[in-house]
Enzyme design. Structure first.
Site, PDB file in Angstrom:
ATOM      1  N   SER A  24       0.818  -1.217   0.000  1.00 46.67           N
ATOM      2  CA  SER A  24       0.000   0.000   0.000  1.00 46.67           C
ATOM      3  C   SER A  24       0.848   1.261   0.000  1.00 46.67           C
ATOM      4  O   SER A  24       0.316   2.367  -0.064  1.00 46.67           O
ATOM      5  CB  SER A  24      -0.944  -0.005   1.205  1.00 46.67           C
ATOM      6  OG  SER A  24      -0.234  -0.230   2.405  1.00 46.67           O
ATOM      7  N   ASN A 111      -1.785  -2.625  13.233  1.00 51.22           N
ATOM      8  CA  ASN A 111      -3.243  -2.502  13.235  1.00 51.22           C
ATOM      9  C   ASN A 111      -3.720  -1.249  13.973  1.00 51.22           C
ATOM     10  O   ASN A 111      -4.599  -0.537  13.489  1.00 51.22           O
ATOM     11  CB  ASN A 111      -3.878  -3.751  13.848  1.00 51.22           C
ATOM     12  CG  ASN A 111      -3.559  -4.996  13.043  1.00 51.22           C
ATOM     13  OD1 ASN A 111      -2.988  -4.899  11.951  1.00 51.22           O
ATOM     14  ND2 ASN A 111      -3.918  -6.162  13.551  1.00 51.22           N
ATOM     15  N   THR A 156     -41.158  25.457  -9.349  1.00 47.67           N
ATOM     16  CA  THR A 156     -41.340  24.056  -8.955  1.00 47.67           C
ATOM     17  C   THR A 156     -41.473  23.312 -10.280  1.00 47.67           C
ATOM     18  O   THR A 156     -41.981  23.880 -11.261  1.00 47.67           O
ATOM     19  CB  THR A 156     -42.608  23.829  -8.095  1.00 47.67           C
ATOM     20  OG1 THR A 156     -43.749  24.207  -8.866  1.00 47.67           O
ATOM     21  CG2 THR A 156     -42.581  24.641  -6.809  1.00 47.67           C
ATOM     22  N   HIS A 157     -40.992  22.093 -10.358  1.00 49.28           N
ATOM     23  CA  HIS A 157     -40.974  21.322 -11.615  1.00 49.28           C
ATOM     24  C   HIS A 157     -40.233  22.074 -12.724  1.00 49.28           C
ATOM     25  O   HIS A 157     -40.525  21.908 -13.904  1.00 49.28           O
ATOM     26  CB  HIS A 157     -42.398  20.996 -12.098  1.00 49.28           C
ATOM     27  CG  HIS A 157     -43.270  20.408 -11.047  1.00 49.28           C
ATOM     28  ND1 HIS A 157     -43.350  19.050 -10.804  1.00 49.28           N
ATOM     29  CD2 HIS A 157     -44.080  20.995 -10.137  1.00 49.28           C
ATOM     30  CE1 HIS A 157     -44.191  18.826  -9.808  1.00 49.28           C
ATOM     31  NE2 HIS A 157     -44.648  19.999  -9.372  1.00 49.28           N
ATOM     32  N   SER A 278     -14.586  26.560 -26.961  1.00 50.44           N
ATOM     33  CA  SER A 278     -14.711  25.328 -27.731  1.00 50.44           C
ATOM     34  C   SER A 278     -13.587  25.329 -28.758  1.00 50.44           C
ATOM     35  O   SER A 278     -13.151  26.384 -29.212  1.00 50.44           O
ATOM     36  CB  SER A 278     -16.072  25.308 -28.418  1.00 50.44           C
ATOM     37  OG  SER A 278     -16.002  24.551 -29.613  1.00 50.44           O
ATOM     38  N   LYS A 284     -18.169  30.165 -28.436  1.00 49.34           N
ATOM     39  CA  LYS A 284     -18.589  29.474 -27.218  1.00 49.34           C
ATOM     40  C   LYS A 284     -17.890  29.931 -25.951  1.00 49.34           C
ATOM     41  O   LYS A 284     -16.705  30.231 -25.932  1.00 49.34           O
ATOM     42  CB  LYS A 284     -18.336  27.972 -27.375  1.00 49.34           C
ATOM     43  CG  LYS A 284     -19.245  27.319 -28.373  1.00 49.34           C
ATOM     44  CD  LYS A 284     -20.617  27.077 -27.800  1.00 49.34           C
ATOM     45  CE  LYS A 284     -20.640  25.739 -27.095  1.00 49.34           C
ATOM     46  NZ  LYS A 284     -21.957  25.453 -26.558  1.00 49.34           N
ATOM     47  N   ASN A 286     -18.155  28.044 -22.351  1.00 45.76           N
ATOM     48  CA  ASN A 286     -18.811  26.895 -21.721  1.00 45.76           C
ATOM     49  C   ASN A 286     -18.606  26.859 -20.206  1.00 45.76           C
ATOM     50  O   ASN A 286     -17.538  27.205 -19.718  1.00 45.76           O
ATOM     51  CB  ASN A 286     -18.253  25.591 -22.312  1.00 45.76           C
ATOM     52  CG  ASN A 286     -18.661  25.416 -23.760  1.00 45.76           C
ATOM     53  OD1 ASN A 286     -19.738  25.839 -24.173  1.00 45.76           O
ATOM     54  ND2 ASN A 286     -17.777  24.810 -24.543  1.00 45.76           N
ATOM     55  N   GLU A 291     -19.984  22.123 -14.528  1.00 44.96           N
ATOM     56  CA  GLU A 291     -20.234  20.768 -15.062  1.00 44.96           C
ATOM     57  C   GLU A 291     -19.339  19.741 -14.386  1.00 44.96           C
ATOM     58  O   GLU A 291     -19.775  18.648 -14.023  1.00 44.96           O
ATOM     59  CB  GLU A 291     -20.006  20.736 -16.582  1.00 44.96           C
ATOM     60  CG  GLU A 291     -21.112  21.410 -17.361  1.00 44.96           C
ATOM     61  CD  GLU A 291     -20.768  21.616 -18.835  1.00 44.96           C
ATOM     62  OE1 GLU A 291     -21.623  22.134 -19.548  1.00 44.96           O
ATOM     63  OE2 GLU A 291     -19.650  21.286 -19.257  1.00 44.96           O
ATOM     64  N   GLN A 323      -7.391  -2.392   4.133  1.00 39.74           N
ATOM     65  CA  GLN A 323      -6.384  -1.586   3.434  1.00 39.74           C
ATOM     66  C   GLN A 323      -7.021  -0.876   2.223  1.00 39.74           C
ATOM     67  O   GLN A 323      -6.509   0.131   1.744  1.00 39.74           O
ATOM     68  CB  GLN A 323      -5.223  -2.475   2.971  1.00 39.74           C
ATOM     69  CG  GLN A 323      -4.124  -1.717   2.255  1.00 39.74           C
ATOM     70  CD  GLN A 323      -2.863  -2.549   2.111  1.00 39.74           C
ATOM     71  OE1 GLN A 323      -2.138  -2.740   3.068  1.00 39.74           O
ATOM     72  NE2 GLN A 323      -2.613  -3.043   0.911  1.00 39.74           N
ATOM     73  N   LYS A 326      -8.369   3.348   1.949  1.00 38.66           N
ATOM     74  CA  LYS A 326      -7.677   4.636   1.858  1.00 38.66           C
ATOM     75  C   LYS A 326      -7.842   5.405   0.555  1.00 38.66           C
ATOM     76  O   LYS A 326      -8.130   6.601   0.564  1.00 38.66           O
ATOM     77  CB  LYS A 326      -6.186   4.440   2.132  1.00 38.66           C
ATOM     78  CG  LYS A 326      -5.952   4.037   3.566  1.00 38.66           C
ATOM     79  CD  LYS A 326      -4.518   3.695   3.841  1.00 38.66           C
ATOM     80  CE  LYS A 326      -4.446   2.863   5.104  1.00 38.66           C
ATOM     81  NZ  LYS A 326      -5.083   1.535   4.958  1.00 38.66           N
TER      82      LYS A 326
HETATM   83  N1  ARG Z   1      -1.071  -1.317   5.207  1.00 36.39           N
HETATM   84  C1  ARG Z   1      -1.955  -1.889   6.174  1.00 36.39           C
HETATM   85  C2  ARG Z   1      -3.336  -1.235   6.054  1.00 36.39           C
HETATM   86  O1  ARG Z   1      -3.438  -0.229   5.475  1.00 36.39           O
HETATM   87  C3  ARG Z   1      -1.417  -1.695   7.535  1.00 36.39           C
HETATM   88  C4  ARG Z   1      -1.892  -2.684   8.536  1.00 36.39           C
HETATM   89  C5  ARG Z   1      -1.295  -3.989   8.306  1.00 36.39           C
HETATM   90  N2  ARG Z   1      -1.557  -4.890   9.355  1.00 36.39           N
HETATM   91  C6  ARG Z   1      -1.415  -6.207   9.176  1.00 36.39           C
HETATM   92  N3  ARG Z   1      -1.619  -6.943  10.167  1.00 36.39           N
HETATM   93  N4  ARG Z   1      -1.092  -6.704   8.005  1.00 36.39           N
HETATM   94  O2  ARG Z   1      -4.311  -1.747   6.538  1.00 36.39           O
END
Ligand code: ARG
Length: 462
Positions: A24, A111, A156-157, A278, A284, A286, A291, A323, A326
């Site tokens: 990651s 963790n 409205t509408h 454009s 144009k 735009n 948008e 994981q 993120k």
């Molecule tokens: N890169 C991991 C995550 O984003 C970190 C935690 C990893 N923990 C593990 N026991 N493999 O969740």
């Protein structure tokens, strides 16, 4: 291939494909500030509790400070092939300071480390988005304040309904964004608890002090239960939901800006800074920005549904599935913050064409309801009868090619003799707008009260 510092019992080198799926670092490097902050607090607590020596703490603190600078100056580029940001920083630290670096992970697991890092990231952006929302609410309230006497067809509408003023219309958006502001600040409060020290899932036998790390990191207090804390991602889901609702509001306003800037409406002019041309049609201009804001709502919804789906059915406690939490959050946060900045700037420089708005009110029989109300209030007719009479008046107006507000008293009387001279004033669009003087209504004085209340709220919450 990178050395596995996070594996004591895996003897073979990881397959390339495993690394591609598992690592990651390419995206969680975004968390470097939080990771360093969290590690510093943890190291301080370990020292205070006598788990590591003051010398080790000093080396860790200085090493982490150096690493922060190296990242910020682009010297340490975080692409050395480690599994994630936590391992990348830890191995850099250990190569700098040796054994002290290896002691940092005492009484901690990745963790709780990732849980605290990610939570700090989300809380920081709850605040940042709330502050950008405050700027936006202020801009919109200022526009409202300058336009309480700008007549606008209320719809409205998407059909002309009743006359309102443009300030009142803008205060509807200020109200939406105020609710958004409250959602982000409430989410901040609800999630402002530290999971650090929860370790892998069950706490730790080391004599740690979670209150200490919680205080140092600016949390309210440590979370209650470690098993929950290492697998909880509600804070991330909340920011994704809050951003989804925010983007939905932004997309509604964007849609109106797009409509209003057409030649059919001509109610506003976006500054040239916020419009594009454009490649083929030279005339144009735009509205790409509104948008795009409207379009970006799609990815915000996608990110929310994606994480809800990842979390569904996960057994306690940590699973690698999380994981996947993120990238969507980083994307939604960046989208929301950029959208708010752009929208604020665009509204600030938008020109309001009061005359076009007022002219549009001469169409669509906006004051028809007022004539019905007049027949009820002044002539004592039951509302349903009055409603039908006004329907006939509108039909006659259409035959004459006029708006109801332009009809003479003789024309009105020819439809129903109970309509008297005094009806003409209620048909006037400005009197019609000002007649709706109930709390939260569109009259100029009621709109001004809404603006004052909002300004007071801004002052109290800024
Ligand atoms: N890169 C991991 C995550 O984003 C970190 C935690 C990893 N923990 C593990 N026991 N493999 O969740």
């Amino acid at each position: 291939m990178a050395k596995k510092i996070a594996s004591a019992r895996i003897s073979q080198e990881s397959s390339k494909l495993l690394k591609e799926l598992n690592d990651s670092l390419p995206f969680d490097k975004e968390l470097y500030q939080e990771d360093i902050k969290g590690s510093k607090a943890h190291a301080y607590m370990l020292m205070k509790q006598g788990i590591i020596t003051p010398q080790d703490y000093e080396d860790i603190e200085n090493g982490l400070e150096e690493i922060l600078q190296e990242i910020e100056e682009g010297i340490f580029t975080l692409d050395g092939g480690e599994e994630d940001i936590h391992m990348a920083i830890e191995s850099r630290l250990t190569s700098k300071i040796g054994d002290a670096g290896k002691r940092l992970h005492t009484a901690r697991s990745r963790n709780d480390q990732v849980a605290v890092d990610f939570r700090m990231y989300v809380l920081r952006h709850d605040k940042e988005i709330a502050s950008l929302l405050m700027d936006l609410i202020e801009t919109i309230t200022d526009i409202a304040n300058n336009n309480t006497d700008t007549l606008l067809p209320g719809m409205t509408h998407l059909q002309h309904a009743q006359p309102i003023n443009f300030g009142y219309h803008m205060m509807a958006y200020a109200s939406m964004f105020k609710r958004d502001y409250e959602r982000f600040t409430e989410s901040f409060e609800r999630n402002n608890y530290s999971p650090l020290g929860c370790a892998a899932l069950a706490g730790t036998p080391h004599p740690i002090d979670r209150q200490e790390t919680s205080n140092r990191l600016g949390f309210k207090e440590p979370t209650l239960n470690c098993l929950d804390s290492v697998s909880d991602r509600d804070f991330a889901l909340e920011i994704l939901f809050n951003i989804s609702v925010l983007m939905m509001h932004i997309s509604r306003l964007s849609e109106e800006l797009i409509l209003w800037s057409t030649s059919e409406f001509g109610f506003i002019r976006l500054s040239d800074k916020h419009a594009t041309g454009s490649s083929i049609m030279p005339q144009k201009k735009n509205p790409d920005i509104p948008e795009l804001l409207r379009g970006k709502t799609g990815r915000a919804y996608g990110n929310l549904i994606s994480l809800l789906t990842v979390m569904k059915g996960l057994p306690l406690a940590y699973n690698k599935d999380t994981q996947e939490d993120k990238e969507g959050v980083f994307d939604s946060v960046k989208t929301a913050e950029l959208s708010l900045r752009v929208l604020n700037e665009m509204l600030d420089e938008m020109q309001v064409n009061k005359t076009a708005m007022e002219n549009a009110c001469a169409k669509g029989h906006l004051s028809a309801t007022d004539l019905a109300d007049y027949l009820v209030k002044v002539k004592g007719l039951p509302f349903r009868d009055a409603y039908h009479i006004v329907g006939n008046v509108v039909n006659f107006a259409e035959e004459l090619g006029k708006d109801i507000s332009q009809m003479s008293i003789d024309e009105l009387k020819s439809v129903d003799s109970r309509i008297d001279e005094d009806a003409c004033s209620v048909l006037d669009n400005i009197s019609s707008m000002n007649a709706r003087n109930s709390e939260g209504g569109t009259s100029v004085s009621s709109t001004k009260k809404q603006i004052e209340k909002m300004q007071k709220w801004i002052e109290e919450n800024r």
